[in-house]
Design a protein around this motif. Structure first.
Motif, PDB file in Angstrom:
ATOM      1  N   MET A   1      -2.107  -3.874   0.882  1.00 36.60           N
ATOM      2  CA  MET A   1      -0.814  -4.096   0.346  1.00 36.60           C
ATOM      3  C   MET A   1      -0.059  -2.772   0.214  1.00 36.60           C
ATOM      4  O   MET A   1       1.124  -2.696   0.509  1.00 36.60           O
ATOM      5  CB  MET A   1      -0.907  -4.790  -1.010  1.00 36.60           C
ATOM      6  CG  MET A   1       0.423  -5.170  -1.550  1.00 36.60           C
ATOM      7  SD  MET A   1       0.224  -6.153  -3.043  1.00 36.60           S
ATOM      8  CE  MET A   1       1.319  -5.279  -4.088  1.00 36.60           C
ATOM      9  N   ALA A   2      -0.783  -1.718  -0.233  1.00 34.74           N
ATOM     10  CA  ALA A   2      -0.134  -0.416  -0.391  1.00 34.74           C
ATOM     11  C   ALA A   2       0.405   0.089   0.938  1.00 34.74           C
ATOM     12  O   ALA A   2       1.499   0.652   1.001  1.00 34.74           O
ATOM     13  CB  ALA A   2      -1.106   0.584  -0.976  1.00 34.74           C
ATOM     14  N   LEU A   3      -0.340  -0.152   2.010  1.00 35.98           N
ATOM     15  CA  LEU A   3       0.129   0.261   3.331  1.00 35.98           C
ATOM     16  C   LEU A   3       1.296  -0.597   3.791  1.00 35.98           C
ATOM     17  O   LEU A   3       2.286  -0.094   4.337  1.00 35.98           O
ATOM     18  CB  LEU A   3      -1.011   0.194   4.348  1.00 35.98           C
ATOM     19  CG  LEU A   3      -2.153   1.174   4.123  1.00 35.98           C
ATOM     20  CD1 LEU A   3      -3.287   0.881   5.083  1.00 35.98           C
ATOM     21  CD2 LEU A   3      -1.678   2.605   4.266  1.00 35.98           C
ATOM     22  N   ASP A   4       1.194  -1.896   3.574  1.00 36.11           N
ATOM     23  CA  ASP A   4       2.256  -2.814   4.011  1.00 36.11           C
ATOM     24  C   ASP A   4       3.569  -2.549   3.306  1.00 36.11           C
ATOM     25  O   ASP A   4       4.643  -2.724   3.878  1.00 36.11           O
ATOM     26  CB  ASP A   4       1.840  -4.270   3.763  1.00 36.11           C
ATOM     27  CG  ASP A   4       0.689  -4.694   4.655  1.00 36.11           C
ATOM     28  OD1 ASP A   4       0.430  -4.010   5.670  1.00 36.11           O
ATOM     29  OD2 ASP A   4       0.047  -5.702   4.329  1.00 36.11           O
ATOM     30  N   LYS A   5       3.511  -2.145   2.064  1.00 38.60           N
ATOM     31  CA  LYS A   5       4.720  -1.938   1.258  1.00 38.60           C
ATOM     32  C   LYS A   5       5.200  -0.485   1.294  1.00 38.60           C
ATOM     33  O   LYS A   5       6.126  -0.124   0.592  1.00 38.60           O
ATOM     34  CB  LYS A   5       4.467  -2.343  -0.200  1.00 38.60           C
ATOM     35  CG  LYS A   5       4.087  -3.799  -0.365  1.00 38.60           C
ATOM     36  CD  LYS A   5       5.263  -4.702  -0.059  1.00 38.60           C
ATOM     37  CE  LYS A   5       4.874  -6.145  -0.331  1.00 38.60           C
ATOM     38  NZ  LYS A   5       5.898  -7.069   0.031  1.00 38.60           N
ATOM     39  N   ASP A   6       4.531   0.360   2.084  1.00 41.86           N
ATOM     40  CA  ASP A   6       4.897   1.774   2.207  1.00 41.86           C
ATOM     41  C   ASP A   6       4.875   2.504   0.868  1.00 41.86           C
ATOM     42  O   ASP A   6       5.727   3.338   0.598  1.00 41.86           O
ATOM     43  CB  ASP A   6       6.272   1.934   2.874  1.00 41.86           C
ATOM     44  CG  ASP A   6       6.239   1.553   4.341  1.00 41.86           C
ATOM     45  OD1 ASP A   6       5.208   1.823   4.989  1.00 41.86           O
ATOM     46  OD2 ASP A   6       7.232   0.997   4.826  1.00 41.86           O
TER      47      ASP A   6
ATOM     48  N   ILE B   1      -1.738   5.283  -6.152  1.00 36.74           N
ATOM     49  CA  ILE B   1      -0.697   4.565  -5.406  1.00 36.74           C
ATOM     50  C   ILE B   1       0.553   4.477  -6.276  1.00 36.74           C
ATOM     51  O   ILE B   1       0.503   3.993  -7.405  1.00 36.74           O
ATOM     52  CB  ILE B   1      -1.193   3.167  -5.002  1.00 36.74           C
ATOM     53  CG1 ILE B   1      -2.454   3.293  -4.152  1.00 36.74           C
ATOM     54  CG2 ILE B   1      -0.087   2.397  -4.291  1.00 36.74           C
ATOM     55  CD1 ILE B   1      -3.176   2.006  -3.881  1.00 36.74           C
ATOM     56  N   LYS B   2       1.651   4.973  -5.725  1.00 37.82           N
ATOM     57  CA  LYS B   2       2.919   4.953  -6.449  1.00 37.82           C
ATOM     58  C   LYS B   2       3.960   4.184  -5.642  1.00 37.82           C
ATOM     59  O   LYS B   2       4.047   4.322  -4.426  1.00 37.82           O
ATOM     60  CB  LYS B   2       3.426   6.377  -6.680  1.00 37.82           C
ATOM     61  CG  LYS B   2       2.581   7.178  -7.617  1.00 37.82           C
ATOM     62  CD  LYS B   2       3.186   8.542  -7.849  1.00 37.82           C
ATOM     63  CE  LYS B   2       2.272   9.353  -8.762  1.00 37.82           C
ATOM     64  NZ  LYS B   2       2.770  10.702  -8.956  1.00 37.82           N
ATOM     65  N   VAL B   3       4.744   3.395  -6.361  1.00 34.26           N
ATOM     66  CA  VAL B   3       5.838   2.671  -5.757  1.00 34.26           C
ATOM     67  C   VAL B   3       6.954   3.663  -5.474  1.00 34.26           C
ATOM     68  O   VAL B   3       7.326   4.463  -6.340  1.00 34.26           O
ATOM     69  CB  VAL B   3       6.347   1.543  -6.679  1.00 34.26           C
ATOM     70  CG1 VAL B   3       7.554   0.846  -6.073  1.00 34.26           C
ATOM     71  CG2 VAL B   3       5.229   0.568  -6.988  1.00 34.26           C
ATOM     72  N   ILE B   4       7.444   3.656  -4.262  1.00 38.69           N
ATOM     73  CA  ILE B   4       8.560   4.512  -3.904  1.00 38.69           C
ATOM     74  C   ILE B   4       9.846   3.775  -4.223  1.00 38.69           C
ATOM     75  O   ILE B   4      10.121   2.712  -3.664  1.00 38.69           O
ATOM     76  CB  ILE B   4       8.498   4.913  -2.414  1.00 38.69           C
ATOM     77  CG1 ILE B   4       7.190   5.651  -2.113  1.00 38.69           C
ATOM     78  CG2 ILE B   4       9.706   5.771  -2.038  1.00 38.69           C
ATOM     79  CD1 ILE B   4       6.956   5.924  -0.652  1.00 38.69           C
ATOM     80  N   GLU B   5      10.586   4.313  -5.134  1.00 37.21           N
ATOM     81  CA  GLU B   5      11.851   3.683  -5.544  1.00 37.21           C
ATOM     82  C   GLU B   5      12.958   4.122  -4.614  1.00 37.21           C
ATOM     83  O   GLU B   5      13.106   5.294  -4.318  1.00 37.21           O
ATOM     84  CB  GLU B   5      12.172   4.079  -6.997  1.00 37.21           C
ATOM     85  CG  GLU B   5      11.005   3.840  -7.921  1.00 37.21           C
ATOM     86  CD  GLU B   5      11.279   2.832  -8.981  1.00 37.21           C
ATOM     87  OE1 GLU B   5      12.399   2.343  -9.080  1.00 37.21           O
ATOM     88  OE2 GLU B   5      10.332   2.518  -9.720  1.00 37.21           O
ATOM     89  N   SER B   6      13.740   3.175  -4.150  1.00 37.99           N
ATOM     90  CA  SER B   6      14.847   3.553  -3.255  1.00 37.99           C
ATOM     91  C   SER B   6      16.187   3.434  -3.942  1.00 37.99           C
ATOM     92  O   SER B   6      16.363   2.959  -5.000  1.00 37.99           O
ATOM     93  CB  SER B   6      14.855   2.700  -2.007  1.00 37.99           C
ATOM     94  OG  SER B   6      14.612   1.344  -2.286  1.00 37.99           O
TER      95      SER B   6
END
Length: 158
Positions: free
Chosen positions: A1-6, A153-158
């Motif tokens: 999931m971490a890879l799929d969601k970048d 694993i960190k969510v990259i906020e755009s």
């Protein structure tokens, strides 16, 4: 999931389990002395390990620290922490005196800690920081194997 969601992934640590392989200690180190640390070992442990650990006196009193001497010279320290979450597991580790690294001392400390765990009906486990290649090699040479990595694993906020 971490890879799929970048998600942003950084490597943190290796976790090791015991291979149960019987490995021999180096003959050149057979006369070195290994045993539970005593309060008289406090100053040499602090001098060799610095701030590698905390609460040295408490760890000595709890039987968590082991010393590895050649004569009066402290070559390294072994650490054992019984798991508070899983019965029968103990995390093991070592710190080798910087003046004696790359001589098999860390490996011997881990081999001796494994034996101690077996005598206490404990299964040894351990870990090291992902980028500590020397520790990883030492643990692997002492019969510990890794199949698990800790990732941040960190969510990259755009």
């Amino acid at each position: 999931m971490a890879l799929d969601k970048d998600f942003h992934i950084t490597k943190q640590a290796y976790f090791f389990q015991d291979s149960r392989l019987e490995l021999m200690e180096k003959d050149s180190l057979k006369d070195d002395m290994f045993g539970p640390a005593a309060i008289d070992d406090l100053l040499p442990i602090q001098e060799v390990c610095g701030d590698f650990l905390d609460q040295y006196e408490k760890r000595i009193a709890n039987g968590e620290l082991f010393t590895y001497y050649r004569g009066s010279v402290l070559l390294g320290v072994g650490i054992i922490e019984r798991s508070k979450m899983l019965d029968g597991l103990a995390s093991i580790g070592m710190f080798t005196n910087e003046n004696f690294r790359k001589q098999g001392i860390g490996r011997n400390i881990i081999l001796k800690l494994r034996k101690w765990c077996y005598s206490q009906q404990l299964t040894p486990i351990c870990g090291c920081w992902y980028y500590n290649e020397a520790s990883k090699k030492t643990l692997e040479s002492a019969g510990m194997i890794t199949r698990t990595r800790l990732l941040n694993i960190k969510v990259i906020e755009s």
